[in-house]
Design an enzyme around this catalytic site. Sequence first.
Site, short mmCIF file in Angstrom:
data_model
loop_
_atom_site.label_atom_id
_atom_site.label_comp_id
_atom_site.label_asym_id
_atom_site.label_seq_id
_atom_site.Cartn_x
_atom_site.Cartn_y
_atom_site.Cartn_z
N MET A 1 26.82 8.34 38.95
CA MET A 1 25.84 7.55 39.70
C MET A 1 25.87 6.06 39.34
O MET A 1 24.86 5.38 39.52
CB MET A 1 24.43 8.12 39.43
CG MET A 1 24.28 9.61 39.70
SD MET A 1 22.64 10.19 39.24
CE MET A 1 22.88 11.97 39.29
N SER A 2 26.98 5.59 38.82
CA SER A 2 27.02 4.18 38.40
C SER A 2 28.41 3.61 38.56
O SER A 2 29.24 4.15 39.30
CB SER A 2 26.58 4.06 36.94
OG SER A 2 27.57 4.64 36.09
N HIS B 1 18.77 4.81 27.86
CA HIS B 1 19.33 3.50 28.17
C HIS B 1 18.44 2.46 27.51
O HIS B 1 17.26 2.40 27.77
CB HIS B 1 19.34 3.26 29.67
CG HIS B 1 20.30 4.12 30.40
ND1 HIS B 1 21.61 3.80 30.56
CD2 HIS B 1 20.15 5.33 30.97
CE1 HIS B 1 22.23 4.75 31.23
NE2 HIS B 1 21.36 5.70 31.48
N ALA C 1 28.62 8.13 31.88
CA ALA C 1 28.64 9.59 31.76
C ALA C 1 28.97 10.12 33.15
O ALA C 1 28.50 9.59 34.14
CB ALA C 1 27.29 10.09 31.32
N ASN D 1 29.55 17.16 31.57
CA ASN D 1 29.31 18.50 32.13
C ASN D 1 30.33 18.78 33.20
O ASN D 1 30.92 17.86 33.76
CB ASN D 1 27.90 18.54 32.77
CG ASN D 1 27.72 17.45 33.82
OD1 ASN D 1 27.52 16.28 33.50
ND2 ASN D 1 27.84 17.83 35.08
N HIS E 1 20.45 1.19 37.57
CA HIS E 1 21.07 2.08 38.57
C HIS E 1 20.38 1.90 39.93
O HIS E 1 19.18 1.62 39.99
CB HIS E 1 20.89 3.55 38.17
CG HIS E 1 21.55 3.91 36.89
ND1 HIS E 1 20.93 3.74 35.68
CD2 HIS E 1 22.77 4.43 36.62
CE1 HIS E 1 21.75 4.15 34.72
NE2 HIS E 1 22.87 4.57 35.25
N TYR F 1 19.56 4.27 41.85
CA TYR F 1 18.54 5.31 42.07
C TYR F 1 17.18 4.96 41.48
O TYR F 1 16.20 5.64 41.76
CB TYR F 1 19.02 6.68 41.56
CG TYR F 1 19.31 6.75 40.07
CD1 TYR F 1 18.30 6.70 39.13
CD2 TYR F 1 20.62 6.87 39.63
CE1 TYR F 1 18.57 6.76 37.77
CE2 TYR F 1 20.92 6.95 38.29
CZ TYR F 1 19.88 6.89 37.36
OH TYR F 1 20.17 6.95 36.02
N GLU F 2 17.11 3.91 40.67
CA GLU F 2 15.81 3.47 40.18
C GLU F 2 15.02 2.75 41.26
O GLU F 2 13.85 2.39 41.06
CB GLU F 2 16.00 2.54 38.96
CG GLU F 2 16.58 3.27 37.75
CD GLU F 2 17.01 2.31 36.66
OE1 GLU F 2 16.14 1.61 36.12
OE2 GLU F 2 18.21 2.24 36.36
N SER G 1 25.20 5.92 29.38
CA SER G 1 24.72 7.02 28.55
C SER G 1 25.78 7.36 27.52
O SER G 1 26.95 7.47 27.85
CB SER G 1 24.50 8.27 29.39
OG SER G 1 23.82 7.96 30.57
N HIS H 1 19.57 17.22 32.68
CA HIS H 1 19.75 15.89 32.08
C HIS H 1 19.89 16.01 30.56
O HIS H 1 20.63 15.25 29.94
CB HIS H 1 18.58 14.98 32.47
CG HIS H 1 18.71 13.58 31.95
ND1 HIS H 1 19.76 12.74 32.29
CD2 HIS H 1 17.95 12.86 31.08
CE1 HIS H 1 19.62 11.58 31.68
NE2 HIS H 1 18.54 11.62 30.93
N1 HPA Z 1 26.83 14.15 38.55
C1 HPA Z 1 26.44 12.87 38.67
N2 HPA Z 1 26.22 12.07 37.63
C2 HPA Z 1 26.44 12.58 36.42
C3 HPA Z 1 26.86 13.91 36.21
C4 HPA Z 1 27.07 14.74 37.34
O1 HPA Z 1 27.44 15.93 37.26
N3 HPA Z 1 26.97 14.09 34.86
C5 HPA Z 1 26.65 12.91 34.28
N4 HPA Z 1 26.32 11.99 35.21
#
Ligand code: HPA
Length: 274
Positions: free
Chosen positions: A212-213, A60, A114, A236, A84, A86-87, A29, A248
């Site tokens: 998550m990656s 993506h 990200a 964030n 990912h 999670y997909e 991202s 998101h």
């Molecule tokens: N947690 C998990 N994955 C993320 C986050 C988060 O706060 N921000 C961007 N990807």
Amino acid sequence: MNYEDLMVAARVISNSTRRTHTVAMVLGSGLGGYGADDSSAIAIPYVDIPGFPVPKVEGHRGTLYSVLPDGSQNGILVFSGRAHAYEGLALDEVVFGVRVAIMSGCRTIVLTNAAGGVSGHLEPGDLVLITDHLNLSGLNPLIGENDNRLGPRFPDMTDVYDPALRDVAQEAAATADVALKSGVYAWFSGPSYETPAEIEMARRLGADLVGMSTVPEAIAARHMGARVLGISLVTNKAAGMSGKPLSHDEVTSAADLARRDLTLIIDRLRDRLV
Ligand code: HPA
């Protein structure tokens, strides 16, 4: 996935580009689209590569670019958009691109993502060099029968994020006049964001970042003996740290803001790495 599938995909890449590649970059991202505007770019949609999983998350893109830096004999494979866990994909699929890149001759793998900032000193927009990771997902792309042609059954994970490459990245950032912090990245499977209790746990365990990656690709790359560089873009403050829920949209708009700085680093890095 088996060895022959990786060879077939590697052959498609070499036939479509007629180039050798020594570096691969997996851009998450915030950097999707990098490489597309390069005058040397040859685009190969993921759907045209047999066995390649096509990512479904917004933001993506599913294209592989071959880019040839000025004056270089060797190209860079740029994966714009990643798969990912999670997909619902098998981890074999998640790491397919990295494995194909290494089969294609890439000895250096650059992974960007990200991430949420767990350390209090990390702010949205910060770029952070990954120094190590915590695998808190319970998953591992190497679970299952080991193919000894790819790498050993029990690969060492002492220096996953190559110290010499980290120096090169710091140098690239300095010449681009961009601040690059350092931190430990914790991998959660997602897709739900973490709870504040999970973030507190990760912090106490030594995490500076959560995401998550990246970790599955890094493990697969080290298994095959390639060098890894990881850079996180903090989008964030992690859950429970800002008093606001996570969205998101917030993540993608912060990624857009920091794109310029990350692009400056990547531009300088690629010339140093090929
Ligand atoms: N947690 C998990 N994955 C993320 C986050 C988060 O706060 N921000 C961007 N990807």
